[in-house]
Design a protein around this motif. Structure first.
Motif, PDB file in Angstrom:
ATOM      1  N   TRP A  92       0.821  -1.221   0.000  1.00 33.59           N
ATOM      2  CA  TRP A  92       0.000   0.000   0.000  1.00 33.59           C
ATOM      3  C   TRP A  92       0.850   1.264   0.000  1.00 33.59           C
ATOM      4  O   TRP A  92       0.539   2.232  -0.704  1.00 33.59           O
ATOM      5  CB  TRP A  92      -0.933  -0.004   1.211  1.00 33.59           C
ATOM      6  N   VAL A  93       1.932   1.279   0.768  1.00 33.31           N
ATOM      7  CA  VAL A  93       2.766   2.475   0.832  1.00 33.31           C
ATOM      8  C   VAL A  93       3.356   2.798  -0.532  1.00 33.31           C
ATOM      9  O   VAL A  93       3.491   3.968  -0.907  1.00 33.31           O
ATOM     10  CB  VAL A  93       3.875   2.307   1.887  1.00 33.31           C
ATOM     11  N   GLY A  94       3.704   1.766  -1.300  1.00 37.16           N
ATOM     12  CA  GLY A  94       4.209   2.001  -2.645  1.00 37.16           C
ATOM     13  C   GLY A  94       3.184   2.676  -3.537  1.00 37.16           C
ATOM     14  O   GLY A  94       3.511   3.578  -4.317  1.00 37.16           O
ATOM     15  N   LYS A  95       1.933   2.271  -3.404  1.00 40.20           N
ATOM     16  CA  LYS A  95       0.855   2.905  -4.173  1.00 40.20           C
ATOM     17  C   LYS A  95       0.645   4.343  -3.723  1.00 40.20           C
ATOM     18  O   LYS A  95       0.396   5.237  -4.546  1.00 40.20           O
ATOM     19  CB  LYS A  95      -0.432   2.102  -4.009  1.00 40.20           C
ATOM     20  N   LEU A  96       0.743   4.558  -2.412  1.00 36.83           N
ATOM     21  CA  LEU A  96       0.600   5.913  -1.880  1.00 36.83           C
ATOM     22  C   LEU A  96       1.716   6.814  -2.405  1.00 36.83           C
ATOM     23  O   LEU A  96       1.479   7.977  -2.758  1.00 36.83           O
ATOM     24  CB  LEU A  96       0.630   5.878  -0.354  1.00 36.83           C
ATOM     25  N   LYS A  97       2.902   6.278  -2.484  1.00 38.07           N
ATOM     26  CA  LYS A  97       4.035   7.043  -2.994  1.00 38.07           C
ATOM     27  C   LYS A  97       3.816   7.440  -4.452  1.00 38.07           C
ATOM     28  O   LYS A  97       4.149   8.561  -4.863  1.00 38.07           O
ATOM     29  CB  LYS A  97       5.315   6.218  -2.858  1.00 38.07           C
ATOM     30  N   GLU A  98       3.259   6.542  -5.246  1.00 37.32           N
ATOM     31  CA  GLU A  98       2.990   6.843  -6.648  1.00 37.32           C
ATOM     32  C   GLU A  98       1.912   7.907  -6.789  1.00 37.32           C
ATOM     33  O   GLU A  98       1.997   8.777  -7.660  1.00 37.32           O
ATOM     34  CB  GLU A  98       2.559   5.574  -7.384  1.00 37.32           C
ATOM     35  N   SER A  99       0.901   7.855  -5.931  1.00 39.68           N
ATOM     36  CA  SER A  99      -0.205   8.810  -6.019  1.00 39.68           C
ATOM     37  C   SER A  99       0.164  10.169  -5.439  1.00 39.68           C
ATOM     38  O   SER A  99      -0.263  11.200  -5.952  1.00 39.68           O
ATOM     39  CB  SER A  99      -1.430   8.254  -5.284  1.00 39.68           C
ATOM     40  N   CYS A 100       0.943  10.162  -4.355  1.00 38.64           N
ATOM     41  CA  CYS A 100       1.256  11.403  -3.635  1.00 38.64           C
ATOM     42  C   CYS A 100       2.762  11.504  -3.400  1.00 38.64           C
ATOM     43  O   CYS A 100       3.223  11.397  -2.246  1.00 38.64           O
ATOM     44  CB  CYS A 100       0.512  11.453  -2.315  1.00 38.64           C
ATOM     45  N   PRO A 101       3.552  11.718  -4.426  1.00 34.41           N
ATOM     46  CA  PRO A 101       5.012  11.697  -4.281  1.00 34.41           C
ATOM     47  C   PRO A 101       5.579  12.888  -3.523  1.00 34.41           C
ATOM     48  O   PRO A 101       6.740  12.855  -3.100  1.00 34.41           O
ATOM     49  CB  PRO A 101       5.505  11.689  -5.724  1.00 34.41           C
ATOM     50  N   ASN A 102       4.782  13.946  -3.340  1.00 40.14           N
ATOM     51  CA  ASN A 102       5.295  15.172  -2.737  1.00 40.14           C
ATOM     52  C   ASN A 102       4.786  15.422  -1.329  1.00 40.14           C
ATOM     53  O   ASN A 102       4.764  16.562  -0.855  1.00 40.14           O
ATOM     54  CB  ASN A 102       4.954  16.365  -3.638  1.00 40.14           C
ATOM     55  N   LEU A 103       4.404  14.359  -0.640  1.00 40.99           N
ATOM     56  CA  LEU A 103       3.909  14.521   0.727  1.00 40.99           C
ATOM     57  C   LEU A 103       4.981  15.087   1.649  1.00 40.99           C
ATOM     58  O   LEU A 103       6.133  14.640   1.637  1.00 40.99           O
ATOM     59  CB  LEU A 103       3.431  13.174   1.283  1.00 40.99           C
ATOM     60  N   GLN A 104       4.581  16.059   2.454  1.00 41.41           N
ATOM     61  CA  GLN A 104       5.451  16.629   3.472  1.00 41.41           C
ATOM     62  C   GLN A 104       4.959  16.299   4.877  1.00 41.41           C
ATOM     63  O   GLN A 104       5.750  16.227   5.821  1.00 41.41           O
ATOM     64  CB  GLN A 104       5.555  18.144   3.304  1.00 41.41           C
ATOM     65  N   TYR A 105       3.655  16.109   5.015  1.00 43.90           N
ATOM     66  CA  TYR A 105       3.041  15.790   6.303  1.00 43.90           C
ATOM     67  C   TYR A 105       2.120  14.589   6.124  1.00 43.90           C
ATOM     68  O   TYR A 105       1.185  14.630   5.335  1.00 43.90           O
ATOM     69  CB  TYR A 105       2.242  16.986   6.840  1.00 43.90           C
ATOM     70  N   LEU A 106       2.405  13.520   6.863  1.00 47.52           N
ATOM     71  CA  LEU A 106       1.613  12.297   6.773  1.00 47.52           C
ATOM     72  C   LEU A 106       1.340  11.788   8.180  1.00 47.52           C
ATOM     73  O   LEU A 106       2.248  11.724   9.011  1.00 47.52           O
ATOM     74  CB  LEU A 106       2.372  11.235   5.975  1.00 47.52           C
ATOM     75  N   SER A 107       0.091  11.426   8.436  1.00 51.03           N
ATOM     76  CA  SER A 107      -0.261  10.892   9.756  1.00 51.03           C
ATOM     77  C   SER A 107      -1.157   9.674   9.586  1.00 51.03           C
ATOM     78  O   SER A 107      -2.208   9.746   8.950  1.00 51.03           O
ATOM     79  CB  SER A 107      -0.967  11.952  10.607  1.00 51.03           C
TER      80      SER A 107
END
Length: 260
Positions: free
Chosen positions: A146-161
């Motif tokens: 799942w984290v890999g998919k999240l990285k592809e969708s939102c590559p510029n995240l600065q804040y994640l909780s």
């Protein structure tokens, strides 16, 4: 424990005050039938329906909250009316699992989706401008893949909780400090621009250690056909299984903790 980012800039899941320019949705009256989202009835305030584009432009409002509205989908009516200028969207404390309509919010930089039944199987569309994502107390039970998919969708995240999810071990859900640290370093290794994870700032030491432990070329080299990680690399597994596989593979030389 360090403070979160500026609350005025990122109000997180705390309901914002109306005098801050937030568009609040009140479901106490009127009904809009949305055939596309397969919702039989979605109650929307008449005040919200009456807002025109010119009014929104005059107020320069870029924030929209749909929190606590008992929604199962993001209504198409809302998407069509607000997607062209909304930058901050709060859909927390609903029953939403389908995040696909978010693809229409081209300018979205902050998404608060706490306390929704979102799982690791929920589809998250490409959101290249998204910088802040809150998915606290959802139903995410597995970090990989799942984290890999999240990285592809939102590559510029600065804040994640991700606090309160089964895949985010902590003392509050029975996780050990070792599990928490591995979880944290794994997430940090995937997002190069991440400044804040959960309730703590990302440090340079954590970033360096995360790259040492979870750099993908290394994982690819050790994931051979007869290796225990070959299954890990191609299927969804729980974090406890992931950490046990990594521990058994790398060992614990002379009793030293690998992550310290």
């Amino acid at each position: 424990m360090e403070d979160f980012p500026d609350k005025e800039k990122y109000p997180f899941s705390v309901p914002p005050k109306h005098d801050e320019g937030i568009i609040a949705v009140d479901v106490s009256s009127n009904v809009i039938v949305d055939s596309v989202t397969a919702m039989e009835q979605t109650a929307i305030s008449s005040n919200l329906i009456g807002v025109t584009e010119s009014t929104c432009e005059e107020e320069e409002s870029t924030k929209l909250t749909l929190a606590y509205e008992r929604l199962y989908e993001i209504p198409r009516t809302i998407v069509e009316k607000f997607c062209n200028y909304i930058q901050y969207l709060d859909i927390s404390h609903n029953k939403i699992t389908n995040l696909e309509p978010l693809v229409h919010f081209k300018h979205l930089t902050s998404l608060i989706a706490d306390d929704n039944p979102v799982t690791e199987n929920s589809f998250l569309p490409p959101l290249p401008r998204l910088q802040l994502l809150w998915l606290n107390y959802c139903k995410i039970g597995s970090l990989y893949p799942w984290v890999g998919k999240l990285k592809e969708s939102c590559p510029n995240l600065q804040y994640l909780s991700l606090m309160g999810n089964p895949a985010a071990p902590s003392y509050f859900n029975g996780g050990t400090f070792y599990e928490y640290l591995q979880y944290r370093l794994f997430i940090i290794s995937q997002f190069q621009y991440l400044n804040h994870l959960d309730d703590r700032k990302v440090t340079e030491d954590q970033r360096e250690e995360s790259q040492r432990l979870y750099k993908r070329p290394f994982l690819q080299r050790i994931a051979r056909p007869n290796n225990g990680l070959s299954h890990l690399m191609n299927s969804s597994v729980s974090w406890s299984n992931l950490q046990s596989k990594l521990t058994s593979l790398w060992g614990n030389k002379q009793g030293r903790n690998l992550l310290i």
